[in-house]
Motif scaffolding. Structure first.
Motif, PDB file in Angstrom:
ATOM      1  N   ASN A 131       0.721  -0.728  -0.050  1.00  0.00           N
ATOM      2  CA  ASN A 131       0.042  -0.108  -0.010  1.00  0.00           C
ATOM      3  C   ASN A 131       1.063   1.051  -0.182  1.00  0.00           C
ATOM      4  O   ASN A 131       1.585   1.227   1.143  1.00  0.00           O
ATOM      5  N   THR A 132       1.194   2.166  -1.013  1.00  0.00           N
ATOM      6  CA  THR A 132       1.884   3.038  -1.538  1.00  0.00           C
ATOM      7  C   THR A 132       1.629   4.096  -0.574  1.00  0.00           C
ATOM      8  O   THR A 132       1.899   5.995  -0.416  1.00  0.00           O
ATOM      9  N   ASN A 133      -0.144   4.198   0.031  1.00  0.00           N
ATOM     10  CA  ASN A 133      -0.236   5.029   1.054  1.00  0.00           C
ATOM     11  C   ASN A 133       0.985   5.319   2.700  1.00  0.00           C
ATOM     12  O   ASN A 133       0.657   6.260   3.494  1.00  0.00           O
ATOM     13  N   TYR A 134       1.038   4.263   2.437  1.00  0.00           N
ATOM     14  CA  TYR A 134       2.741   3.785   3.900  1.00  0.00           C
ATOM     15  C   TYR A 134       3.728   3.344   3.491  1.00  0.00           C
ATOM     16  O   TYR A 134       4.623   3.855   4.537  1.00  0.00           O
ATOM     17  N   TRP A 135       3.946   3.118   1.997  1.00  0.00           N
ATOM     18  CA  TRP A 135       5.507   3.103   1.757  1.00  0.00           C
ATOM     19  C   TRP A 135       5.963   3.174   0.432  1.00  0.00           C
ATOM     20  O   TRP A 135       5.229   3.375  -0.490  1.00  0.00           O
ATOM     21  N   THR A 136       6.851   4.581   0.719  1.00  0.00           N
ATOM     22  CA  THR A 136       6.762   5.507  -0.795  1.00  0.00           C
ATOM     23  C   THR A 136       8.234   4.618  -1.333  1.00  0.00           C
ATOM     24  O   THR A 136       9.350   4.934  -0.624  1.00  0.00           O
ATOM     25  N   PHE A 137       8.264   5.045  -1.977  1.00  0.00           N
ATOM     26  CA  PHE A 137       9.756   4.680  -3.632  1.00  0.00           C
ATOM     27  C   PHE A 137       9.738   6.038  -3.801  1.00  0.00           C
ATOM     28  O   PHE A 137       8.552   6.347  -4.203  1.00  0.00           O
ATOM     29  N   LEU A 138      11.712   6.398  -3.982  1.00  0.00           N
ATOM     30  CA  LEU A 138      11.859   8.103  -3.931  1.00  0.00           C
ATOM     31  C   LEU A 138      12.857   7.552  -5.518  1.00  0.00           C
ATOM     32  O   LEU A 138      13.440   6.909  -4.690  1.00  0.00           O
ATOM     33  N   THR A 139      12.475   8.362  -6.398  1.00  0.00           N
ATOM     34  CA  THR A 139      13.762   8.537  -7.008  1.00  0.00           C
ATOM     35  C   THR A 139      13.667  10.247  -7.392  1.00  0.00           C
ATOM     36  O   THR A 139      13.174  10.996  -6.088  1.00  0.00           O
ATOM     37  N   GLY A 140      15.247  10.714  -7.765  1.00  0.00           N
ATOM     38  CA  GLY A 140      15.468  12.071  -8.560  1.00  0.00           C
ATOM     39  C   GLY A 140      16.868  12.745  -8.925  1.00  0.00           C
ATOM     40  O   GLY A 140      17.366  11.118  -9.490  1.00  0.00           O
ATOM     41  N   ASP A 141      17.377  13.887  -8.645  1.00  0.00           N
ATOM     42  CA  ASP A 141      18.809  13.859  -9.502  1.00  0.00           C
ATOM     43  C   ASP A 141      20.022  12.425  -7.501  1.00  0.00           C
ATOM     44  O   ASP A 141      19.691  12.291  -6.791  1.00  0.00           O
ATOM     45  N   MET A 142      20.720  11.961  -8.823  1.00  0.00           N
ATOM     46  CA  MET A 142      21.803  11.766  -8.113  1.00  0.00           C
ATOM     47  C   MET A 142      22.230  12.762  -6.900  1.00  0.00           C
ATOM     48  O   MET A 142      22.854  11.866  -5.562  1.00  0.00           O
ATOM     49  N   ASP A 143      22.921  13.078  -7.442  1.00  0.00           N
ATOM     50  CA  ASP A 143      23.787  13.685  -6.444  1.00  0.00           C
ATOM     51  C   ASP A 143      22.807  13.987  -5.161  1.00  0.00           C
ATOM     52  O   ASP A 143      23.460  14.395  -4.082  1.00  0.00           O
ATOM     53  N   SER A 144      21.432  15.119  -5.019  1.00  0.00           N
ATOM     54  CA  SER A 144      20.484  14.832  -4.105  1.00  0.00           C
ATOM     55  C   SER A 144      20.714  14.107  -3.062  1.00  0.00           C
ATOM     56  O   SER A 144      20.667  13.931  -1.520  1.00  0.00           O
ATOM     57  N   ILE A 145      20.750  13.203  -3.582  1.00  0.00           N
ATOM     58  CA  ILE A 145      20.082  11.646  -3.217  1.00  0.00           C
ATOM     59  C   ILE A 145      21.394  10.857  -2.155  1.00  0.00           C
ATOM     60  O   ILE A 145      20.965  10.761  -1.202  1.00  0.00           O
ATOM     61  N   PHE A 146      22.496  11.453  -3.099  1.00  0.00           N
ATOM     62  CA  PHE A 146      23.416  11.217  -2.824  1.00  0.00           C
ATOM     63  C   PHE A 146      23.738  11.637  -0.814  1.00  0.00           C
ATOM     64  O   PHE A 146      24.768  11.342  -0.186  1.00  0.00           O
ATOM     65  N   ASN A 147      23.983  13.089  -1.402  1.00  0.00           N
ATOM     66  CA  ASN A 147      23.417  13.981  -0.210  1.00  0.00           C
ATOM     67  C   ASN A 147      22.900  14.270   0.790  1.00  0.00           C
ATOM     68  O   ASN A 147      23.314  14.030   1.953  1.00  0.00           O
ATOM     69  N   VAL A 148      21.715  13.491   0.959  1.00  0.00           N
ATOM     70  CA  VAL A 148      20.802  13.134   1.434  1.00  0.00           C
ATOM     71  C   VAL A 148      20.924  11.829   2.719  1.00  0.00           C
ATOM     72  O   VAL A 148      20.960  12.550   4.203  1.00  0.00           O
ATOM     73  N   ALA A 149      22.024  10.744   1.247  1.00  0.00           N
ATOM     74  CA  ALA A 149      22.331   9.991   2.515  1.00  0.00           C
ATOM     75  C   ALA A 149      23.245   9.568   3.324  1.00  0.00           C
ATOM     76  O   ALA A 149      23.083   9.952   4.528  1.00  0.00           O
ATOM     77  N   GLN A 150      24.243  10.786   3.282  1.00  0.00           N
ATOM     78  CA  GLN A 150      25.643  11.164   3.406  1.00  0.00           C
ATOM     79  C   GLN A 150      25.614  11.897   4.670  1.00  0.00           C
ATOM     80  O   GLN A 150      26.044  11.667   5.521  1.00  0.00           O
TER      81      GLN A 150
END
Length: 211
Positions: A131-150
């Motif tokens: 149920n994607t109301n409770y589990w979301t999959f995200l994509t986007g700019d690669m640098d932004s993804i790595f930045n928020v991870a690190q």
């Protein structure tokens, strides 16, 4: 009953009634102010920074979509040949237990936006029958993804030609509270760690009871 024994039983009873609280993790700063001649120190905790990504339906997703929720975050990619299938199985256990609870969400960040398009993530979610109301999959700019991870979740995520699939990422499940503070890290490939995560999610929810 002697006095020593009475006091011991009293302390044990008090300890049993103290609510367990999860630690607040990550670096912190201290803001010292002088108020009415007295020194007061406020602790400023690290929080997940603002971000804007795209979900499996092609819609913008920001921390505003998580307002009033605790959530579990992880980093993965759909073609990952190593730890992601195990993490997926463990995350499904969490989803199965908490789906329907509007105070809880799961956020899975793909670190391979080139392949993991909106369409791929939608198909991935459909095949998991979640149920994607409770589990979301995200994509986007690669640098932004790595930045928020690190810098936000404080976990590793980066290209690595030697890693399976050419991408290196942590297998951690990260528990985040309603104030966007990290409250725990758990190995998403180990069942007993995920068991502990779900126990800690219940403890974290109880912190907000009656708030």
């Amino acid at each position: 009953m002697n006095r020593f024994l009475s006091l011991s039983l009293l302390f044990i009873a008090m300890a049993c009634h103290q609510e367990k609280r999860l630690p607040i993790m990550g670096p912190r700063q201290y803001d010292v102010k002088i108020i009415n001649g007295e020194e007061h120190t406020d602790t400023i905790y690290t929080t997940i920074p603002d971000f804007e990504f795209i979900n499996q339906d092609g819609n913008s997703f920001t921390p505003e979509d998580l307002k009033g929720k605790i959530y579990v975050a992880d980093f993965f990619f759909t073609t990952c040949p190593s730890i992601c299938p195990i993490m997926k199985t463990q995350m499904l256990r969490i989803h199965e237990k908490y789906k329907g609870n509007d105070e809880i969400h799961i956020v899975s960040h793909s670190i391979d936006p080139t392949h993991d398009t909106v369409e791929v993530l939608r198909d991935y979610a459909d095949r998991l029958e979640i149920n994607t109301n409770y589990w979301t999959f995200l994509t986007g700019d690669m640098d932004s993804i790595f930045n928020v991870a690190q810098k936000g979740y404080l976990v590793s995520a980066k290209p690595d030609s030697l890693a399976p699939g050419g991408l290196l990422h942590s297998g951690a499940f990260i528990l985040v509270d309603k104030e966007k503070r990290i409250r725990g890290y758990y190995d998403g490939t180990i069942e007993k760690d995920v068991d502990q995560l779900m126990k800690d999610m219940d403890i974290l929810l109880s912190e907000y009871d009656g708030a």
